[in-house]
Structures are given as C-alpha cells and as structure tokens.
Design a protein around this motif. Structure first.
Motif, short mmCIF file in Angstrom:
data_model
loop_
_atom_site.label_atom_id
_atom_site.label_comp_id
_atom_site.label_asym_id
_atom_site.label_seq_id
_atom_site.Cartn_x
_atom_site.Cartn_y
_atom_site.Cartn_z
N THR A 144 -24.35 36.98 25.82
CA THR A 144 -24.24 35.52 26.42
C THR A 144 -23.72 34.70 25.06
OG1 THR A 144 -26.57 35.08 25.77
CG2 THR A 144 -26.21 35.68 28.02
N THR A 145 -23.12 33.80 25.22
CA THR A 145 -22.71 32.48 24.50
C THR A 145 -23.92 31.96 24.17
OG1 THR A 145 -20.46 32.46 25.14
CG2 THR A 145 -21.16 30.86 23.63
N GLU A 146 -24.10 31.86 22.70
CA GLU A 146 -25.54 31.06 22.41
C GLU A 146 -25.30 30.16 21.20
OE1 GLU A 146 -29.63 33.15 22.52
OE2 GLU A 146 -29.41 32.70 20.18
N LEU A 147 -25.52 29.04 21.41
CA LEU A 147 -25.42 27.74 20.45
C LEU A 147 -26.61 27.76 19.70
CD1 LEU A 147 -23.84 24.94 22.56
CD2 LEU A 147 -22.66 26.72 21.22
N GLN A 148 -26.51 27.87 18.17
CA GLN A 148 -27.63 27.58 17.37
C GLN A 148 -27.27 26.83 16.11
OE1 GLN A 148 -28.24 31.99 16.52
NE2 GLN A 148 -30.05 31.78 17.55
N ASN A 149 -28.07 26.15 15.52
CA ASN A 149 -27.65 25.25 14.41
C ASN A 149 -27.18 26.04 13.37
OD1 ASN A 149 -28.55 22.71 15.62
ND2 ASN A 149 -30.66 22.90 14.84
N GLY A 150 -26.16 25.70 12.60
CA GLY A 150 -25.48 26.37 11.45
C GLY A 150 -24.91 27.66 11.86
N LYS A 151 -24.48 28.03 13.15
CA LYS A 151 -24.01 29.10 13.55
C LYS A 151 -22.59 29.12 14.25
CE LYS A 151 -27.47 31.83 12.42
NZ LYS A 151 -27.58 33.14 11.99
N SER A 152 -22.02 29.90 14.50
CA SER A 152 -20.62 29.76 15.26
C SER A 152 -20.90 29.29 16.65
CB SER A 152 -19.80 30.86 15.05
OG SER A 152 -18.82 31.06 16.12
N CYS A 153 -20.01 28.45 16.96
CA CYS A 153 -20.08 27.87 18.51
C CYS A 153 -19.73 28.85 19.73
CB CYS A 153 -18.92 26.74 18.94
SG CYS A 153 -19.10 25.51 17.85
N THR A 154 -19.11 30.17 19.20
CA THR A 154 -18.49 31.20 20.12
C THR A 154 -19.26 32.52 19.69
OG1 THR A 154 -16.55 31.65 18.52
CG2 THR A 154 -16.22 30.06 20.25
N GLN A 155 -20.49 32.41 19.18
CA GLN A 155 -21.22 33.61 18.90
C GLN A 155 -21.89 34.41 20.07
OE1 GLN A 155 -24.56 33.58 16.27
NE2 GLN A 155 -25.56 32.13 17.52
N VAL A 156 -21.65 35.52 20.35
CA VAL A 156 -22.19 36.20 21.46
C VAL A 156 -23.46 37.14 20.99
CG1 VAL A 156 -21.89 37.90 23.34
CG2 VAL A 156 -20.08 36.37 22.57
N THR A 157 -24.58 36.67 21.71
CA THR A 157 -25.91 37.36 21.24
C THR A 157 -26.25 38.40 22.56
OG1 THR A 157 -27.23 35.55 22.29
CG2 THR A 157 -26.64 35.49 19.82
N ALA A 158 -27.16 39.35 22.20
CA ALA A 158 -27.48 40.25 23.36
C ALA A 158 -28.80 41.17 22.64
CB ALA A 158 -26.41 41.35 23.54
N ASN A 159 -29.26 41.68 23.68
CA ASN A 159 -30.53 42.39 23.31
C ASN A 159 -29.78 43.46 22.53
OD1 ASN A 159 -32.49 40.82 24.41
ND2 ASN A 159 -32.36 41.98 26.30
N ASP A 160 -30.69 44.13 21.55
CA ASP A 160 -30.43 45.17 20.38
C ASP A 160 -31.71 45.77 19.93
OD1 ASP A 160 -28.96 46.81 19.17
OD2 ASP A 160 -28.03 45.52 17.80
N THR A 161 -31.72 46.71 19.65
CA THR A 161 -32.85 47.53 19.07
C THR A 161 -32.74 47.80 17.59
OG1 THR A 161 -32.58 48.93 21.14
CG2 THR A 161 -33.91 49.88 19.17
N LEU A 162 -33.95 47.45 16.84
CA LEU A 162 -34.03 47.53 15.48
C LEU A 162 -33.97 49.22 14.93
CD1 LEU A 162 -36.93 45.29 14.32
CD2 LEU A 162 -34.40 44.62 14.24
#
Length: 163
Positions: free
Chosen positions: A101-119
């Motif tokens: 999903t596109t996710e807005l966060q302070n100090g980050k790119s407006c077009t970043q995509v985040t998803a579930n991942d495994t450490l």
C-alpha cells in the motif's frame, strides 16, 4: 533555461522546479461503529522537486522536408515534510495488503509502498524493526518495499513533415 544552438538547428531546455503543498486535506475511512463514515482533516506539508531536460535536433531542413528529433528526460522527487501524527494510507485503487500500500510518513517519499515482510529475509543481521526496536528472525513487520512511481521517465520522438 533555454538555448538555441547551431543557427536554430538544435534546442536545449533545462527546467528545475519546487512546489510546497500545505494544508492538504486527507480523508480517512472510519470503522462503521464510530458513527461516521469518513474523517477529513488537514494533512501534511508535501514538497515536490523535479528536473526536466529536453533536446531537439533538426537534422534535415529543406524547402520540402523537415525532420525534428526530440529526447526528453525528467525526474520528480516528492517528500512528506511534516504534519502527519502517524503513518497514513490514502484511499487508492492500488492499496491492497497482498500487493503493498502507498503509505505517507513524515520525512519519507510520497510514493513509497509498504507491505508485510519477514525479519531475516534480507540476511541474518536483518533483526531490527522499522521503528528501530529489536526483533527476532521470523517476526512480521511492515516496511518499505518500493515506490509506485518510476525513478525517472523519458521519451524519444521524431516528427517528419513533407510539403
């Protein structure tokens, strides 16, 4: 900046830009039990910066035939500067948990995509969660996996005219 070269047979265009967006209205979907369907609030400050470069060349110019060849390249950088109390996922056609999903966060790119991942997927030293706290290999975390906008775009065009 624009330049005409070789008696008008070539043009060079170079443009840089920056735009600040303040008081962007964001719409958040609420759970049905809240009594409201949508919550609209003043969002973050966003900065767009970009660079455009274009070159046109006229290799053939006669009374009956003209050939114009044009190359264009541009890049846009979008950053959420400040104003979000927490991460925000805008309502979008492409926002699915399965794909990211596109996710807005302070100090980050407006077009970043985040998803579930495994450490641990990135190696044995991959045990720190995105918020900086320690985690264990196998923990599920949400982190940036890419961008939904290309790094750069370009085009090549040729115009031929015969009279």
């Amino acid at each position: 900046m624009d330049a005409t070269l070789w008696s008008g047979r070539a043009n060079l265009e170079l443009t840089g830009y920056q735009k600040q967006i303040k008081d962007l209205l964001l719409q958040k979907t609420l759970v049905p039990t809240a009594g409201f369907a949508q919550y609209v609030y003043n969002g973050p400050e966003i900065r767009n910066r970009g660079l455009e470069v274009a070159v046109s060349v006229f290799p053939v110019q006669t009374a009956r035939f003209n050939w114009n060849s044009r190359v264009m390249w541009f890049r846009n950088y979008c950053t959420v500067m400040d104003g979000l109390p927490n991460a925000f996922q805008p309502i979008s056609f492409f926002n699915f948990a399965q794909f990211g999903t596109t996710e807005l966060q302070n100090g980050k790119s407006c077009t970043q995509v985040t998803a579930n991942d495994t450490l641990g997927r990135l190696g044995v030293n991959d045990t720190v969660k995105p918020d900086g706290t320690p985690g264990a290999i196998g923990d599920i975390v949400s982190r940036k996996i890419g961008e939904n906008s290309p790094t750069w775009r370009g085009s090549l065009a040729n115009d031929l005219s015969y009279k």
